[in-house]
Design an enzyme around this catalytic site. Structure first.
Site, PDB file in Angstrom:
ATOM      1  N   GLU A 103      41.522  82.680  79.018  1.00  0.00           N
ATOM      2  CA  GLU A 103      41.441  81.256  78.826  1.00  0.00           C
ATOM      3  C   GLU A 103      41.984  80.844  80.465  1.00  0.00           C
ATOM      4  O   GLU A 103      43.063  81.293  81.108  1.00  0.00           O
ATOM      5  CB  GLU A 103      43.008  80.565  78.028  1.00  0.00           C
ATOM      6  CG  GLU A 103      42.289  80.790  76.615  1.00  0.00           C
ATOM      7  CD  GLU A 103      41.355  78.881  76.741  1.00  0.00           C
ATOM      8  OE1 GLU A 103      41.298  78.878  77.045  1.00  0.00           O
ATOM      9  OE2 GLU A 103      40.779  78.456  75.272  1.00  0.00           O
ATOM     10  N   ASP A 146      35.975  73.470  74.669  1.00  0.00           N
ATOM     11  CA  ASP A 146      36.857  74.075  74.767  1.00  0.00           C
ATOM     12  C   ASP A 146      37.616  73.425  76.398  1.00  0.00           C
ATOM     13  O   ASP A 146      37.372  72.362  76.617  1.00  0.00           O
ATOM     14  CB  ASP A 146      37.358  75.724  74.223  1.00  0.00           C
ATOM     15  CG  ASP A 146      38.068  76.319  74.136  1.00  0.00           C
ATOM     16  OD1 ASP A 146      39.114  75.844  75.426  1.00  0.00           O
ATOM     17  OD2 ASP A 146      38.409  77.349  73.594  1.00  0.00           O
ATOM     18  N   ASP A 173      50.298  73.811  63.764  1.00  0.00           N
ATOM     19  CA  ASP A 173      49.862  75.385  63.456  1.00  0.00           C
ATOM     20  C   ASP A 173      48.652  75.254  62.997  1.00  0.00           C
ATOM     21  O   ASP A 173      48.553  75.866  62.088  1.00  0.00           O
ATOM     22  CB  ASP A 173      51.550  75.505  62.670  1.00  0.00           C
ATOM     23  CG  ASP A 173      51.548  76.700  63.196  1.00  0.00           C
ATOM     24  OD1 ASP A 173      50.757  77.891  63.418  1.00  0.00           O
ATOM     25  OD2 ASP A 173      51.982  77.776  62.643  1.00  0.00           O
ATOM     26  N   ASN A 183      49.481  73.793  75.855  1.00  0.00           N
ATOM     27  CA  ASN A 183      47.455  74.124  75.592  1.00  0.00           C
ATOM     28  C   ASN A 183      47.437  74.044  77.256  1.00  0.00           C
ATOM     29  O   ASN A 183      47.653  74.570  78.324  1.00  0.00           O
ATOM     30  CB  ASN A 183      46.719  73.681  74.864  1.00  0.00           C
ATOM     31  CG  ASN A 183      45.334  74.058  74.333  1.00  0.00           C
ATOM     32  OD1 ASN A 183      45.107  75.266  74.894  1.00  0.00           O
ATOM     33  ND2 ASN A 183      44.396  73.491  73.611  1.00  0.00           N
ATOM     34  N   ASN A 226      41.945  69.494  75.149  1.00  0.00           N
ATOM     35  CA  ASN A 226      42.520  71.042  75.383  1.00  0.00           C
ATOM     36  C   ASN A 226      42.073  71.187  76.716  1.00  0.00           C
ATOM     37  O   ASN A 226      42.516  70.499  77.696  1.00  0.00           O
ATOM     38  CB  ASN A 226      40.803  71.702  74.348  1.00  0.00           C
ATOM     39  CG  ASN A 226      40.866  73.488  74.451  1.00  0.00           C
ATOM     40  OD1 ASN A 226      41.582  74.013  75.076  1.00  0.00           O
ATOM     41  ND2 ASN A 226      40.652  73.843  72.937  1.00  0.00           N
TER      42      ASN A 226
END
Length: 297
Positions: free
Chosen positions: A17, A211, A118, A100, A150
């Site tokens: 990521e 994302d 969660d 994140n 994100n």
């Protein structure tokens, strides 16, 4: 651009990521090995940090030091020239979920997202906040009511764009001189926003699940679609300019390389932690595109 098939740059990771092109290398977080890795254009990799709290968002301060999101203990870490990690900020008092992705501006201000619920434990979907961390480590809530903030970019001119994964949209803010976010607006709506608290139902309803994102020199944004094995090039307003099918889940993207025209993709068969943690099936892919990188990161 031509329909070019991405090639594998490197594999054997758990879940990649937050790729960032910096100083001639791609820096990327590998969630479940708890490492930050820097990769050159020829596939050589160096572990530059180990983050027991699970690394995520990456960015660089004006002096070149690396900032790393430590997801599970809600901290932002800074790496000095020797490679040592120290705490830059503690976000535990202002966030409702694991941290994140992140973007850092040219003044050293960081905007950090959090899950808000969660996700991996099956909790109901909840909207959440975006946090600003100033260069001195001070922390403030920057925006509220975001559907899983994100990937983020800062466009030339000082516009912050946030991917709201579970809202199926990119949302823009103007960044003030003091770091305050104003002028909230939808930059691109990529299908209807799911109206459910059930994560499975929301995933099934999303036409695009934005994302990780990155921007190019024509003002378009590349969007990793987390549920449809593709990356999209999107114009402001939502028109899809291009699409690359990866044949595998793609969760983040970054324009890099010497000319800024290599689109790097973080790929894996799925995003579920229980599926990714025990195996090493994640890959870093690359494909050449026509329009080079712009903005931050």
């Amino acid at each position: 651009m031509g329909k070019t098939t991405p090639t594998v740059v490197l594999d054997g990771f758990s879940y990649l990521e937050c790729p960032r092109w910096h100083d001639g290398r791609l820096w990327v977080s590998d969630f479940y090995t708890e490492k930050v890795v820097a990769i050159d254009g020829r596939g050589a990799a160096e572990v530059v940090a180990e983050v027991p709290g699970q690394p995520s968002g990456l960015g660089f301060l004006p002096d070149g030091r690396l900032l790393v999101v430590s997801m599970r203990d809600h901290r932002l870490l800074v790496r000095d020239e020797s490679g040592r990690l120290d705490e830059h900020a503690d976000l535990s008092g202002v966030v409702s979920g694991v941290l994140n992705d992140m973007v850092v501006d040219d003044r050293g201000r960081a905007w950090v997202g959090n899950f808000g619920f969660d996700l991996m434990g099956g909790a109901p979907l909840r909207y959440t906040t975006l946090t600003r961390v100033d260069a001195d480590g001070s922390v403030a809530v920057a925006a509220e009511d975001l559907g899983f903030p994100n990937g983020m970019v800062i466009l030339p001119g000082g516009v912050l764009v946030v991917a709201e994964t579970f809202a199926g949209r990119l949302t823009a803010f103007d960044i003030g001189a003091d770091g305050e976010l104003t002028g909230r607006r939808v930059w691109a709506q990529l299908g209807d926003t799911p109206r459910t608290e059930d994560v499975g139902e929301a995933v099934a309803a999303l036409e695009v699940a934005p994302d990780g994102i990155c921007a190019d020199a024509e003002g378009a944004i590349w969007v990793a679609d987390a549920v449809h094995t593709r990356v999209l090039r999107v114009a402001e307003g939502g028109r899809v300019l291009d699409e690359i099918d990866t044949g595998i889940g793609v969760f983040a993207c970054m324009l890099g390389g010497d000319d800024g025209r290599t689109l790097y993709l973080c790929a894996a068969p799925s995003f579920a932690e229980h599926e990714r943690r025990p195996v090493r099936e994640a890959q870093l892919l690359a494909v050449q595109v026509d329009i080079p990188h712009a903005g931050l990161p």
